[in-house]
Design a protein around this motif. Structure first.
Motif, PDB file in Angstrom:
ATOM      1  N   GLY A  48      17.063 -16.605  -5.565  1.00 49.51           N
ATOM      2  CA  GLY A  48      16.145 -15.877  -6.435  1.00 49.51           C
ATOM      3  C   GLY A  48      16.617 -14.502  -6.853  1.00 49.51           C
ATOM      4  O   GLY A  48      15.923 -13.836  -7.639  1.00 49.51           O
ATOM      5  N   ASP A  49      17.773 -14.046  -6.368  1.00 52.72           N
ATOM      6  CA  ASP A  49      18.285 -12.738  -6.794  1.00 52.72           C
ATOM      7  C   ASP A  49      18.618 -12.760  -8.287  1.00 52.72           C
ATOM      8  O   ASP A  49      19.078 -13.769  -8.826  1.00 52.72           O
ATOM      9  N   GLU A  50      18.410 -11.615  -8.936  1.00 50.30           N
ATOM     10  CA  GLU A  50      18.696 -11.509 -10.361  1.00 50.30           C
ATOM     11  C   GLU A  50      20.198 -11.422 -10.616  1.00 50.30           C
ATOM     12  O   GLU A  50      20.914 -10.689  -9.933  1.00 50.30           O
ATOM     13  N   LEU A  51      20.666 -12.179 -11.584  1.00 47.88           N
ATOM     14  CA  LEU A  51      22.058 -12.130 -12.022  1.00 47.88           C
ATOM     15  C   LEU A  51      22.057 -11.683 -13.476  1.00 47.88           C
ATOM     16  O   LEU A  51      21.574 -12.406 -14.353  1.00 47.88           O
ATOM     17  N   LYS A  52      22.581 -10.506 -13.727  1.00 46.26           N
ATOM     18  CA  LYS A  52      22.561  -9.945 -15.076  1.00 46.26           C
ATOM     19  C   LYS A  52      23.907 -10.182 -15.755  1.00 46.26           C
ATOM     20  O   LYS A  52      24.950  -9.799 -15.233  1.00 46.26           O
ATOM     21  N   VAL A  53      23.846 -10.794 -16.905  1.00 48.54           N
ATOM     22  CA  VAL A  53      25.044 -11.082 -17.685  1.00 48.54           C
ATOM     23  C   VAL A  53      25.334  -9.900 -18.601  1.00 48.54           C
ATOM     24  O   VAL A  53      24.434  -9.373 -19.263  1.00 48.54           O
ATOM     25  N   LYS A  54      26.590  -9.486 -18.622  1.00 53.26           N
ATOM     26  CA  LYS A  54      27.020  -8.429 -19.538  1.00 53.26           C
ATOM     27  C   LYS A  54      27.821  -9.048 -20.673  1.00 53.26           C
ATOM     28  O   LYS A  54      28.458 -10.092 -20.506  1.00 53.26           O
ATOM     29  N   VAL A  55      27.781  -8.409 -21.819  1.00 54.05           N
ATOM     30  CA  VAL A  55      28.537  -8.889 -22.980  1.00 54.05           C
ATOM     31  C   VAL A  55      29.688  -7.931 -23.251  1.00 54.05           C
ATOM     32  O   VAL A  55      29.585  -6.730 -23.019  1.00 54.05           O
ATOM     33  N   ASN A  56      30.782  -8.498 -23.726  1.00 59.14           N
ATOM     34  CA  ASN A  56      31.970  -7.708 -24.059  1.00 59.14           C
ATOM     35  C   ASN A  56      32.269  -7.882 -25.544  1.00 59.14           C
ATOM     36  O   ASN A  56      31.469  -8.437 -26.292  1.00 59.14           O
ATOM     37  N   TYR A  74      22.858 -10.448 -32.864  1.00 62.18           N
ATOM     38  CA  TYR A  74      22.459 -11.228 -31.696  1.00 62.18           C
ATOM     39  C   TYR A  74      21.225 -10.595 -31.051  1.00 62.18           C
ATOM     40  O   TYR A  74      20.866  -9.448 -31.351  1.00 62.18           O
ATOM     41  N   CYS A  75      20.609 -11.345 -30.147  1.00 65.88           N
ATOM     42  CA  CYS A  75      19.395 -10.859 -29.488  1.00 65.88           C
ATOM     43  C   CYS A  75      19.717  -9.668 -28.597  1.00 65.88           C
ATOM     44  O   CYS A  75      20.501  -9.808 -27.638  1.00 65.88           O
ATOM     45  N   GLU A  97      28.505  -4.112 -22.445  1.00 65.85           N
ATOM     46  CA  GLU A  97      27.111  -3.698 -22.585  1.00 65.85           C
ATOM     47  C   GLU A  97      26.208  -4.714 -21.895  1.00 65.85           C
ATOM     48  O   GLU A  97      26.629  -5.837 -21.586  1.00 65.85           O
ATOM     49  N   ASN A  98      24.969  -4.320 -21.664  1.00 66.07           N
ATOM     50  CA  ASN A  98      24.011  -5.229 -21.051  1.00 66.07           C
ATOM     51  C   ASN A  98      23.508  -6.237 -22.078  1.00 66.07           C
ATOM     52  O   ASN A  98      23.729  -6.091 -23.278  1.00 66.07           O
ATOM     53  N   SER A  99      22.839  -7.272 -21.602  1.00 68.24           N
ATOM     54  CA  SER A  99      22.349  -8.323 -22.490  1.00 68.24           C
ATOM     55  C   SER A  99      20.991  -8.817 -21.996  1.00 68.24           C
ATOM     56  O   SER A  99      20.603  -8.551 -20.847  1.00 68.24           O
ATOM     57  N   PRO A 100      20.269  -9.574 -22.812  1.00 67.58           N
ATOM     58  CA  PRO A 100      18.977 -10.123 -22.359  1.00 67.58           C
ATOM     59  C   PRO A 100      19.123 -11.359 -21.486  1.00 67.58           C
ATOM     60  O   PRO A 100      18.107 -11.896 -21.022  1.00 67.58           O
ATOM     61  N   TYR A 101      20.341 -11.832 -21.250  1.00 68.61           N
ATOM     62  CA  TYR A 101      20.544 -13.010 -20.392  1.00 68.61           C
ATOM     63  C   TYR A 101      20.388 -12.587 -18.929  1.00 68.61           C
ATOM     64  O   TYR A 101      21.190 -11.809 -18.401  1.00 68.61           O
ATOM     65  N   VAL A 102      19.365 -13.110 -18.268  1.00 72.70           N
ATOM     66  CA  VAL A 102      19.116 -12.818 -16.859  1.00 72.70           C
ATOM     67  C   VAL A 102      18.871 -14.143 -16.139  1.00 72.70           C
ATOM     68  O   VAL A 102      17.999 -14.925 -16.538  1.00 72.70           O
ATOM     69  N   LYS A 104      18.416 -16.387 -12.304  1.00 77.18           N
ATOM     70  CA  LYS A 104      17.930 -16.312 -10.928  1.00 77.18           C
ATOM     71  C   LYS A 104      18.844 -17.171 -10.070  1.00 77.18           C
ATOM     72  O   LYS A 104      19.068 -18.355 -10.389  1.00 77.18           O
ATOM     73  N   MET A 105      19.372 -16.602  -9.002  1.00 73.71           N
ATOM     74  CA  MET A 105      20.339 -17.310  -8.178  1.00 73.71           C
ATOM     75  C   MET A 105      19.767 -18.633  -7.670  1.00 73.71           C
ATOM     76  O   MET A 105      18.690 -18.677  -7.075  1.00 73.71           O
ATOM     77  N   ARG A 106      20.506 -19.713  -7.973  1.00 70.25           N
ATOM     78  CA  ARG A 106      20.202 -21.082  -7.524  1.00 70.25           C
ATOM     79  C   ARG A 106      18.845 -21.571  -8.023  1.00 70.25           C
ATOM     80  O   ARG A 106      18.237 -22.468  -7.431  1.00 70.25           O
ATOM     81  N   GLU A 107      18.380 -21.009  -9.141  1.00 68.38           N
ATOM     82  CA  GLU A 107      17.155 -21.487  -9.787  1.00 68.38           C
ATOM     83  C   GLU A 107      17.499 -21.897 -11.215  1.00 68.38           C
ATOM     84  O   GLU A 107      17.615 -21.057 -12.104  1.00 68.38           O
ATOM     85  N   PRO A 108      17.684 -23.210 -11.456  1.00 72.18           N
ATOM     86  CA  PRO A 108      18.045 -23.659 -12.809  1.00 72.18           C
ATOM     87  C   PRO A 108      16.964 -23.289 -13.830  1.00 72.18           C
ATOM     88  O   PRO A 108      15.769 -23.310 -13.528  1.00 72.18           O
ATOM     89  N   GLN A 109      17.414 -22.953 -14.999  1.00 76.46           N
ATOM     90  CA  GLN A 109      16.505 -22.627 -16.099  1.00 76.46           C
ATOM     91  C   GLN A 109      16.886 -23.493 -17.287  1.00 76.46           C
ATOM     92  O   GLN A 109      18.059 -23.613 -17.619  1.00 76.46           O
ATOM     93  N   MET A 110      15.885 -24.079 -17.917  1.00 80.01           N
ATOM     94  CA  MET A 110      16.140 -24.981 -19.033  1.00 80.01           C
ATOM     95  C   MET A 110      15.370 -24.524 -20.256  1.00 80.01           C
ATOM     96  O   MET A 110      14.185 -24.216 -20.179  1.00 80.01           O
ATOM     97  N   CYS A 111      16.065 -24.487 -21.352  1.00 77.99           N
ATOM     98  CA  CYS A 111      15.477 -24.190 -22.650  1.00 77.99           C
ATOM     99  C   CYS A 111      14.753 -22.849 -22.665  1.00 77.99           C
ATOM    100  O   CYS A 111      13.606 -22.755 -23.096  1.00 77.99           O
ATOM    101  N   ASN A 112      15.419 -21.836 -22.175  1.00 75.83           N
ATOM    102  CA  ASN A 112      14.865 -20.484 -22.268  1.00 75.83           C
ATOM    103  C   ASN A 112      15.052 -19.960 -23.686  1.00 75.83           C
ATOM    104  O   ASN A 112      16.170 -19.965 -24.204  1.00 75.83           O
ATOM    105  N   VAL A 113      13.983 -19.510 -24.288  1.00 75.12           N
ATOM    106  CA  VAL A 113      14.060 -18.948 -25.633  1.00 75.12           C
ATOM    107  C   VAL A 113      14.388 -17.467 -25.520  1.00 75.12           C
ATOM    108  O   VAL A 113      13.659 -16.709 -24.865  1.00 75.12           O
ATOM    109  N   LEU A 114      15.478 -17.060 -26.160  1.00 73.26           N
ATOM    110  CA  LEU A 114      15.910 -15.670 -26.085  1.00 73.26           C
ATOM    111  C   LEU A 114      15.228 -14.830 -27.159  1.00 73.26           C
ATOM    112  O   LEU A 114      14.623 -13.797 -26.862  1.00 73.26           O
ATOM    113  N   CYS A 115      15.315 -15.253 -28.397  1.00 77.26           N
ATOM    114  CA  CYS A 115      14.653 -14.545 -29.488  1.00 77.26           C
ATOM    115  C   CYS A 115      14.765 -15.377 -30.758  1.00 77.26           C
ATOM    116  O   CYS A 115      15.460 -16.391 -30.793  1.00 77.26           O
TER     117      CYS A 115
END
Length: 648
Positions: A48-56, A74-75, A97-102, A104-115
């Motif tokens: 459940g820990d947050e994993l923050k994706v960064k963009v390059n 992009y969003c 830079e940071n991104s809106p992609y976040v 959760k460790m070992r918690e699959p997410q399906m069809c998350n709408v970003l924007c």
């Protein structure tokens, strides 16, 4: 008066020392950041820990011009925050830079709408241009770059990894003959983790993605609770309709979505970079390098054996001459002993280039030592370039020292003049080319353009640290006793006899550069590939061996040709020894042109100008390095042989 002058000199020395300490204090933080490896310590994550994706940056091998991620619509997150970047990252064009992609460790997410984004004419044109130029989106998770796994068609179970995913693709759809642009707006991420069976903690060992282009469909008006028909999180298939791609056109609505899967892996954290480093065909790479090394080592051994036997015979013959008649019948290199150490034409320039070459040599040796020991691993983005810049600056001390020592041997008296030339000639030339190229990049609004603050930092490193250190080195070197020649120089120069065609200076110089270039050209292919095709270069051990072979080859070929020159009673060896091994830079530039036309797909004039501009800087640097190695090898050789024979 003498006491006053002595006190003044001591005061000046204290000022110089204080200045050097102050400058070191200002840059010691940057030095520490250079050799510190971010993300080297493993990070453990709980469920459940947050994993923050960064963009390059957005990158393309067709244009070589990077752009920031948010240069396209992009969003964005609520607030865009730039990550701290070292000097090398800025020069490489990285914009993390940071991104809106976040996740959760070992918690699959399906069809998350970003924007949801509605394009206009300007944004649609921007997307189309990036798709035409085959730009890729780069992301980072836990210091691991994002890759796209691609199965090789020639091998069933072989997978190669592509850095980043393409912005989109261009093609025909639904029987239309007209090519259209489609954007990758749905991303299926796969985060590979290595789980500790005892603590249940997980470490990230892989970050992959599969991009899709989907024209999402929904009922009614759009709101936060709208359910997409084309992306059902409750279905087994994450994307239920991938046959209708999302077209890029004016007034088109684009919905960005993503999935996240977590996959357990046997790969341990210490080996997680192997996937990124083993993207090329290793068998060809290793075989080519070993083959090149064996050939060069064999040739070097042959040359060394011939030279040692011939020289031993010459020295024994010259030392056994007893009668005056025999001495008058001498031929060969002993005849020019009265002119061989006569100062060359334009000695100041030779001193400057020799000192600058020593500066390059010291920088490369120390950098390779750190790289071989693992301090400059690929996980430390920009670390290699930062280390080279800082080491170049501090090696200015040796540049000034060796330039002044050589200058004093040529009976020079103005050490400040030679120090000034050493501090400015080569750096000013490179900086002028770099400034012009940077202006071109800035005109293209690329993130690869060096910002004003970084440009000021580079100028400060040059004027604030390198120049003072060159003057300090020149002062110390000029105070040393002058290097004495093993034989006396005649007042009247000896006439040089007519030379054979193969001893023509231009011919022998061009021939001399072939062998040093042959020692490095195979490794050069992989270096150019890592730079211009955006791949990781990691075999620093082999590179260090190739560098040692380059040193031996430059020294031996210069000594051999210098020996033949002296045997032909031509004593003008100073500049020719520098140019003999330095001519390998010409072949390097020609090979760079061959690589450009055969391996790269660059079509834009601006990108071609950048390529040849930077390769011109690289070739110029290679000329200074190899020329200095050949010059000092020949300098040592001539002093050795003329001090070994009896001169009346």
């Amino acid at each position: 008066m003498a006491r006053g002058a002595l006190a003044f000199q001591q005061q000046q020395r204290r000022r110089w020392i204080s200045l050097c300490l102050l400058l070191f204090f200002f840059v010691h933080v940057d030095v520490a950041r250079c050799f510190y490896l971010p993300g080297v310590a493993p990070q453990d994550f709980q469920l459940g820990d947050e994993l923050k994706v960064k963009v390059n940056k957005l990158t393309s091998t067709k244009t070589q011009l990077p752009y920031s991620y948010y240069s396209l619509p992009y969003c964005p997150p609520e607030k865009i925050v730039d990550s701290a970047e070292n000097l090398g990252e800025v020069l490489r064009g990285d914009r993390i830079e940071n991104s809106p992609y976040v996740f959760k460790m070992r918690e699959p997410q399906m069809c998350n709408v970003l924007c949801r984004v509605t394009l206009n004419a300007k944004t649609a044109k921007a997307f189309k241009e990036k798709i035409d130029d085959e730009y890729r989106v780069n992301m980072i998770l836990d210091n691991l770059p994002l890759v796209v796994p691609i199965r090789r068609p020639d091998q069933e179970n072989s997978i190669v990894y592509q850095h980043g995913f393409h912005v989109g693709l261009r093609g025909q759809y639904a029987g239309s003959k007209e090519e259209k642009h489609f954007i990758h707006n749905h991303l299926t991420f796969t985060v590979k983790i290595h789980k500790d069976p005892v603590t249940e903690l997980s470490r990230i060992v892989g970050f992959e993605v599969r991009p899709f282009s989907i024209r999402h469909v929904y009922d009614g008006q759009w709101n936060e609770k709208t359910r997409l028909k084309t992306c059902d999180p409750h279905a087994k298939a994450l994307v239920t309709n991938s046959e209708t791609p999302q077209e890029v056109e004016d007034k088109k609505e684009i919905i960005f979505t993503y999935d996240v899967n977590f996959e357990e892996s046997d790969v341990k954290w210490a080996s997680r970079w192997d996937t990124y480093l083993l993207m090329a065909d290793d068998q060809i790479h290793w075989f080519s390098i070993v083959n090149s090394l064996m050939i060069v080592l064999f040739l070097s051994g042959m040359v060394a054996m011939i030279m040692l036997r011939t020289l031993y015979r010459d020295i024994s013959k010259y030392n056994q001459l007893e009668t005056q008649e025999e001495a008058q019948e001498e031929t060969g290199w002993k005849l020019v002993h009265g002119d061989v150490f006569r100062p060359p034409s334009n000695p100041d320039l030779l001193c400057v280039y020799a000192g600058t070459g020593v500066q390059f040599f010291g920088m490369i040796v120390v950098t390779m030592m750190f790289a071989v020991l693992g301090f400059l691993s690929p996980s430390n983005r920009g670390g290699l370039m930062t280390a080279m810049l800082l080491l170049w600056v501090f090696m200015g001390l040796f540049a000034g020292y060796f330039a002044a020592r050589l200058y004093k041997m040529f009976k020079g008296a103005e050490w400040k003049k030679i120090a000034l030339k050493t501090a400015f000639l080569f750096p000013a030339t490179v900086f002028a080319i770099f400034f012009i190229l940077n202006a071109v990049i800035w005109g293209q609004r690329s993130s690869g353009a060096v910002p004003f603050g970084t440009m000021f930092a580079l100028v400060f490193l040059w004027f604030g640290i390198s120049v003072p250190l060159v003057f300090v080195g020149s002062y110390v070197g000029f105070r040393k006793p002058a290097i004495e020649d093993p034989v006396k120089t005649n007042k009247i120069p000896r006439q040089i006899p007519e030379q054979a065609w193969y001893m023509n200076p231009a011919f022998s110089i061009l021939i001399g550069g072939i062998l040093p270039f042959g020692a490095v050209f195979i490794e050069l292919f992989f270096i150019l590939t890592s730079i211009w095709l955006q791949q990781f270069y990691y075999i620093f051990g082999f590179l260090f061996i190739v560098f040692l072979i380059l040193i031996v080859t430059c020294a031996e070929i210069t000594i051999v040709l210098c020996y033949f020159q002296l045997c032909s009673e031509d004593y003008l060896w100073w500049w020719r020894s520098y140019l003999t091994s330095g001519s390998s830079a010409l072949y390097l530039f020609l090979y760079a042109a061959f690589y450009f036309f055969t391996k790269l797909e660059i079509t834009k004039p601006v990108s071609g100008m950048l390529y040849f501009g930077y390769m011109l800087i690289a070739s110029y640097s290679f000329f200074v390095l190899t020329g200095t190695i050949g010059f000092y090898a020949c300098f040592w050789f001539t002093r050795l042989i003329y001090s070994s024979v009896k001169i009346d």
